[in-house]
Write an enzyme that holds these catalytic residues in place. Structure first.
Site, PDB file in Angstrom:
ATOM      1  N   GLU A  40       0.869  -1.179   0.000  1.00  0.00           N
ATOM      2  CA  GLU A  40       0.000   0.000   0.000  1.00  0.00           C
ATOM      3  C   GLU A  40       0.906   1.229   0.000  1.00  0.00           C
ATOM      4  O   GLU A  40       1.812   1.321   0.839  1.00  0.00           O
ATOM      5  CB  GLU A  40      -0.894   0.002   1.239  1.00  0.00           C
ATOM      6  CG  GLU A  40      -1.820   1.200   1.216  1.00  0.00           C
ATOM      7  CD  GLU A  40      -2.813   1.257   2.360  1.00  0.00           C
ATOM      8  OE1 GLU A  40      -2.820   0.357   3.215  1.00  0.00           O
ATOM      9  OE2 GLU A  40      -3.574   2.243   2.378  1.00  0.00           O
ATOM     10  N   ARG A 276       5.942 -13.102   9.032  1.00  0.00           N
ATOM     11  CA  ARG A 276       6.585 -11.835   8.716  1.00  0.00           C
ATOM     12  C   ARG A 276       7.948 -11.753   9.392  1.00  0.00           C
ATOM     13  O   ARG A 276       8.216 -12.448  10.366  1.00  0.00           O
ATOM     14  CB  ARG A 276       5.713 -10.658   9.132  1.00  0.00           C
ATOM     15  CG  ARG A 276       5.414 -10.563  10.609  1.00  0.00           C
ATOM     16  CD  ARG A 276       4.695  -9.248  10.963  1.00  0.00           C
ATOM     17  NE  ARG A 276       3.714  -8.864   9.975  1.00  0.00           N
ATOM     18  CZ  ARG A 276       3.665  -7.663   9.391  1.00  0.00           C
ATOM     19  NH1 ARG A 276       4.546  -6.738   9.692  1.00  0.00           N
ATOM     20  NH2 ARG A 276       2.733  -7.380   8.530  1.00  0.00           N
ATOM     21  N   LYS A 286       4.856   0.633   9.476  1.00  0.00           N
ATOM     22  CA  LYS A 286       4.915   1.916   8.779  1.00  0.00           C
ATOM     23  C   LYS A 286       4.385   3.044   9.658  1.00  0.00           C
ATOM     24  O   LYS A 286       4.862   4.166   9.592  1.00  0.00           O
ATOM     25  CB  LYS A 286       4.111   1.845   7.477  1.00  0.00           C
ATOM     26  CG  LYS A 286       4.854   1.121   6.374  1.00  0.00           C
ATOM     27  CD  LYS A 286       4.150   1.262   5.047  1.00  0.00           C
ATOM     28  CE  LYS A 286       3.263   0.081   4.797  1.00  0.00           C
ATOM     29  NZ  LYS A 286       2.708  -0.014   3.448  1.00  0.00           N
TER      30      LYS A 286
HETATM   31  P1  ATP Z   1       3.328  -2.633   8.073  1.00  0.00           P
HETATM   32  O1  ATP Z   1       2.533  -3.652   8.844  1.00  0.00           O
HETATM   33  O2  ATP Z   1       4.790  -2.677   8.303  1.00  0.00           O
HETATM   34  O3  ATP Z   1       2.809  -1.266   8.203  1.00  0.00           O
HETATM   35  P2  ATP Z   1       1.930  -3.504   5.815  1.00  0.00           P
HETATM   36  O4  ATP Z   1       1.715  -4.967   5.956  1.00  0.00           O
HETATM   37  O5  ATP Z   1       0.794  -2.634   6.121  1.00  0.00           O
HETATM   38  O6  ATP Z   1       3.218  -3.063   6.577  1.00  0.00           O
HETATM   39  P3  ATP Z   1       1.826  -3.490   2.995  1.00  0.00           P
HETATM   40  O7  ATP Z   1       2.164  -2.363   2.137  1.00  0.00           O
HETATM   41  O8  ATP Z   1       0.399  -3.858   3.124  1.00  0.00           O
HETATM   42  O9  ATP Z   1       2.457  -3.160   4.394  1.00  0.00           O
HETATM   43  O10 ATP Z   1       2.701  -4.761   2.654  1.00  0.00           O
HETATM   44  C1  ATP Z   1       2.938  -5.255   1.368  1.00  0.00           C
HETATM   45  C2  ATP Z   1       3.318  -6.698   1.443  1.00  0.00           C
HETATM   46  O11 ATP Z   1       4.482  -6.859   2.255  1.00  0.00           O
HETATM   47  C3  ATP Z   1       2.239  -7.555   2.067  1.00  0.00           C
HETATM   48  O12 ATP Z   1       2.074  -8.704   1.287  1.00  0.00           O
HETATM   49  C4  ATP Z   1       2.767  -7.878   3.426  1.00  0.00           C
HETATM   50  O13 ATP Z   1       2.309  -9.125   3.837  1.00  0.00           O
HETATM   51  C5  ATP Z   1       4.279  -7.845   3.218  1.00  0.00           C
HETATM   52  N1  ATP Z   1       4.962  -7.480   4.456  1.00  0.00           N
HETATM   53  C6  ATP Z   1       4.735  -6.381   5.217  1.00  0.00           C
HETATM   54  N2  ATP Z   1       5.510  -6.383   6.317  1.00  0.00           N
HETATM   55  C7  ATP Z   1       6.260  -7.515   6.246  1.00  0.00           C
HETATM   56  C8  ATP Z   1       7.257  -8.102   7.091  1.00  0.00           C
HETATM   57  N3  ATP Z   1       7.633  -7.522   8.233  1.00  0.00           N
HETATM   58  N4  ATP Z   1       7.801  -9.279   6.718  1.00  0.00           N
HETATM   59  C9  ATP Z   1       7.432  -9.865   5.564  1.00  0.00           C
HETATM   60  N5  ATP Z   1       6.505  -9.373   4.732  1.00  0.00           N
HETATM   61  C10 ATP Z   1       5.913  -8.220   5.055  1.00  0.00           C
HETATM   62 MG    MG Z   2      -1.102  -3.504   5.078  1.00  0.00          MG
END
Ligand code: ATP
Ligand code: MG
Length: 574
Positions: A40, A276, A286
Site C-alpha cells: 500500500e 513476517r 509503517k
Molecule cells: P506494516 O505492517 O509494516 O505497516 P503492511 O503490511 O501494512 O506493513 P503493505 O504495504 O500492506 O504493508 O505490505 C505489502 C506486502 O508486504 C504484504 O504482502 C505484506 O504481507 C508484506 N509485508 C509487510 N511487512 C512484512 C514483514 N515484516 N515481513 C514480511 N513481509 C511483510
Molecule cells: Mg497492510
C-alpha cells in the site's frame, strides 16, 4: 548490471511455499507461475517488505514465472504519490537484474495499480448485489460495531440485510454518484453473522470516501475495501500464488468466498501465508516509522538508522547483501524475532568481498617520527582489496608527521595491550615498526603528541622486515590528510523489542549518531558514490548522498555501514 551477478545464490532455498510451487509446476496446474508484491503506498518500504519482495520475485525467477509490483491503493486519504515513487525505486533497486526475467514488462509499464481496476471492481460488486450476495447497509460505524458481535459471541443481522436487490442497486449507484456523505452507507457481503470467523460476518466491501485519489483524481467517492480489491486484483492479473503474511490467514475464507461467488471463467488465485520478519532493536510498522519521521526523531524515511530499504541503501548496504539476508532467514509459518546479527553477518560478508581498503583516523592524535627526514614523502604500495586481486594497488604517502587513533595509545596500558605505549613497539600498517620514546603533554596534562623512532629497515623488503611485534595500527600522513565528515551510526533503540512495552519512542538510543571529522588518506578524494570502503581496523563506509552535492558543500561525508566484526583487541593481537 548483468543477470549473472544478480542471480539468487545457488542452490535456491527450499521452504514450504517453494515445495508447493514445485508440486504445482509438476502437475502443470498453471501455464505459468505468477506472483505479486502488493504494497500500500502509505509509507516507505522496510526490510520486512524486502523479505516479501525476495520471496515473490525470487519464486518467479526460480520457476520461470512473472511477478507483478502492484500498488494496493484503495485508501486515498493515507496514500501519496511520493510513496508510489519511493516503492518503485526501492523494488527496482532490490531486484535489479531479475527484472527483465520476472516482470515480463518494461520499466515504463511499472507498477500495476489496484486503482486501474476500479471500474471492473465496481461491476463485480454490482454482480454480487444482483445475485443477492451483497447489500447496501445504512448502519452507522458505531452500530455496525455493536452488530458485529465478538469472537466468542455471534453477531446480529443488519436491519437492512433483506432490502431488495433493486433498492441496493439504486443506493449503490447513488453512493457512486456522490449523493451521500462519508460514513452513512456501506456495501456489505451477505455471508453469515454467526460465523466463528469475524471476517465472514457480512464484511464491508465498499465505503464512501469523498477524497481525491493520487491516480484516479476526483472520479470516485466510493472505494473498495482491501479484502474485496485484493483477491479480484489478483484474479484480474492472472496471479496463481498470492503470498502474504500470517495475519491474513483469517482473511483467506473471505478471499475465496468473493472469488467463488462471482462467475469467473479463469483459474482462481490462491492465498498462502508465511511468517513476517521482525528484527531486534528496531521497529518496522509503517505507522511507527511515520511517527519517527514526522516528529523529526530521524532525518527522514531514508535516515541510515532506519530499517527502511532507502535507509539501508543510504547507509551502504547493497541489494545483494539484502537479498542474501532474505534468502538466509528462510520462510516459515512461525513468527519470531530475527537477531540483527544475521543481517549484520550478511552485510559484512558482502562488504568484505567488495570494499576497497583505505586508511582513516577517526579520533586523531599526532605522532612524530624523529628519525625520518622532515621534507621527505615516501610513496608506499598498498593493496586495495586482499579479497580481490583485480582491485589493484594504490600509493600511500608516508611522512615524518602522522595521525594515529587516540585510542591506539595508552600511557598506562592494561595487561595485554598490544598497541602503542611508552617505550613500546608497534608496526604502522604498510610501513615501519616504531618505538614510542616520548609523550608530549599540554599544560593540563593531556597527551598532545607522541615522539617515536622508526626501525627504517623494517619495511617490506628491508633487512628487519620479518621482525615480529604484537600490534599493527593504522595511520595517515598529516601533510596529506583529507578532512572528511564521518557519521557513526549505532542501533536506533536500546532494547531488543522497543514495542514490547509502553511507548516505543522511550527506548530511542540517544547515541545512535555520532559525527566526527576524520583524517583520511588522500586517495579518498576520488571516492565514488557507488563504491564501498573499508577503513582498516574500523569498519565499512560509503559516501552519503549529501556528500559533495554542491560547490557550497564540497565536503566528503561518509556513513558507517557497519563496524568490523572483530573487536579492536582481536585485530591487534593478530
Ligand atoms: P506494516 O505492517 O509494516 O505497516 P503492511 O503490511 O501494512 O506493513 P503493505 O504495504 O500492506 O504493508 O505490505 C505489502 C506486502 O508486504 C504484504 O504482502 C505484506 O504481507 C508484506 N509485508 C509487510 N511487512 C512484512 C514483514 N515484516 N515481513 C514480511 N513481509 C511483510
Ligand atoms: Mg497492510
Amino acid at each position: 548490471m548483468s543477470l549473472e551477478t544478480n542471480a539468487p545464490p545457488a542452490p535456491a532455498p527450499s521452504d514450504f511455499i517453494r515445495e508447493l510451487v514445485t508440486q504445482h509446476v509438476a502437475e502443470k496446474r498453471y501455464p505459468k507461475i505468477h506472483t505479486r508484491f502488493p504494497p500500500e503506498p502509505n509509507g516507505y518500504l522496510h526490510i520486512g517488505h524486502a523479505k516479501s519482495i525476495c520471496l515473490n520475485f525470487g519464486i518467479a525467477h526460480e520457476f520461470g514465472g512473472v511477478c507483478n509490483l502492484r500498488m494496493d491503493d484503495t485508501n486515498p486519504t493515507k496514500e501519496d504519490i511520493e510513496y508510489v515513487e519511493s516503492i518503485t525505486t526501492d523494488v527496482n533497486w532490490l531486484i535489479a537484474g531479475w527484472a527483465d526475467r520476472c516482470l515480463g514488462l518494461t520499466a515504463a509499464q511499472l507498477p500495476f495499480y489496484a486503482s486501474d481496476y476500479f471500474d471492473q471492481l465496481y461491476d463485480y460488486a454490482v454482480a454480487l448485489i444482483r445475485q443477492g450476495k451483497a447489500f447496501v447497509c445504512d448502519l452507522s460505524p458505531a452500530d455496525m460495531e455493536t452488530y458485529r458481535g465478538a469472537p466468542d459471541r455471534p453477531g446480529k443481522d443488519s436491519p437492512f440485510r433483506n432490502r431488495t436487490v433493486e433498492e441496493s442497486l439504486d443506493l449503490f449507484t447513488r453512493m457512486k454518484n456522490g449523493e451521500f456523505p462519508d460514513g452513512t452507507r456501506t456495501l456489505r457481503a451477505k455471508i453469515d453473522m454467526s460465523s466463528s470467523n469475524i471476517w465472514l460476518r457480512d464484511p464491508i466491501l465498499y465505503r464512501i470516501r469523498h477524497a481525491e485519489h493520487h491516480q484516479t483524481g476526483a472520479k470516485w467517492c466510493l472505494y473498495p475495501m482491501y479484502d474485496f480489491a485484493h483477491c479480484l486484483s489478483d484474479y484480474i492479473e492472472g496471479i496463481t500464488h498470492s503470498i502474504c503474511t500470517l495475519e491474513f490467514e483469517v482473511h483467506r475464507p473471505l478471499y475465496d468466498w468473493i472469488l467463488q461467488n462471482l462467475a469467473l471463467p479463469r483459474p482462481l488465485p490462491h492465498q498462502y501465508e508465511f511468517a513476517r520478519l521482525s528484527l531486534g532493536y528496531t521497529v518496522m510498522s509503517k505507522r511507527k516509522l511515520m511517527q519517527l519521521v514526522e516528529e523529526k526523531l530521524v532525518t527522514g524515511w531514508d535516515d541510515p538508522r532506519l530499517p527502511t530499504i532507502s535507509g539501508l541503501r543510504r547507509r551502504g548496504v547493497t541489494a545483494e547483501a539484502l537479498r542474501n539476508f532474505a534468502y538466509h532467514i528462510g520462510i516459515t509459518k512461525y513468527n519470531g524475532i530475527t537477531d540483527v546479527a544475521v543481517l549484520e553477518h550478511a552485510v559484512r560478508e558482502d562488504l568484505n568481498k567488495r570494499a576497497l581498503r583505505r586508511l582513516a583516523v577517526l579520533k586523531p592524535i599526532k605522532l612524530v617520527i624523529t628519525n625520518f627526514p622532515e621534507d621527505q614523502t615516501e610513496e608506499l604500495d598498498a593493496v586495495n582489496n586482499p579479497e580481490d586481486e583485480q582491485a589493484g594497488k594504490r600509493k600511500l604517502p608516508f611522512s615524518r608527521e602522522l595521525y594515529i587513533e587516540r585510542d591506539d595509545f595508552q600511557e598506562v596500558p592494561p595487561p595485554k595491550f598490544f598497541r602503542l605505549k611508552p617505550g613500546g613497539e608497534v608496526r604502522l600498517k604498510y610501513a615501519y615498526i616504531i618505538k614510542c620514546d616520548e609523550v608530549v603533554k599540554d599544560a593540563n596534562g593531556h597527551v598532545i603528541e607522541l615522539r617515536c623512532t622508526a626501525d627504517l629497515d623494517s619495511k617490506t623488503g628491508g633487512a628487519t622486515a620479518g621482525r615480529k611485534v604484537k600490534g599493527t595500527i593504522h595511520w595517515v600522513s598529516v601533510a596529506h590528510a583529507v578532512d572528511v565528515e564521518v557519521r557513526l551510526y549505532d542501533r536506533l533503540f536500546t532494547v531488543a523489542e522497543p514495542d514490547a512495552e509502553g511507548d516505543f519512542k522511550a527506548h530511542l538510543n540517544p547515541h545512535s549518531l555520532e559525527i566526527v571529522t576524520a583524517k583520511c588518506e588522500p586517495s579518498l578524494n576520488d571516492a565514488k558514490p557507488e563504491a564501498r570502503y573499508q577503513f582498516e581496523r574500523i569498519g565499512y563506509f560509503t559516501l552519503d548522498k549529501d556528500a559533495r552535492l554542491s560547490t557550497n558543500n564540497p565536503q566528503l561525508i561518509f556513513n558507517r555501514t557497519i563496524t568490523l566484526k572483530d573487536t579492536w583487541a582481536k585485530v591487534v593481537q593478530k
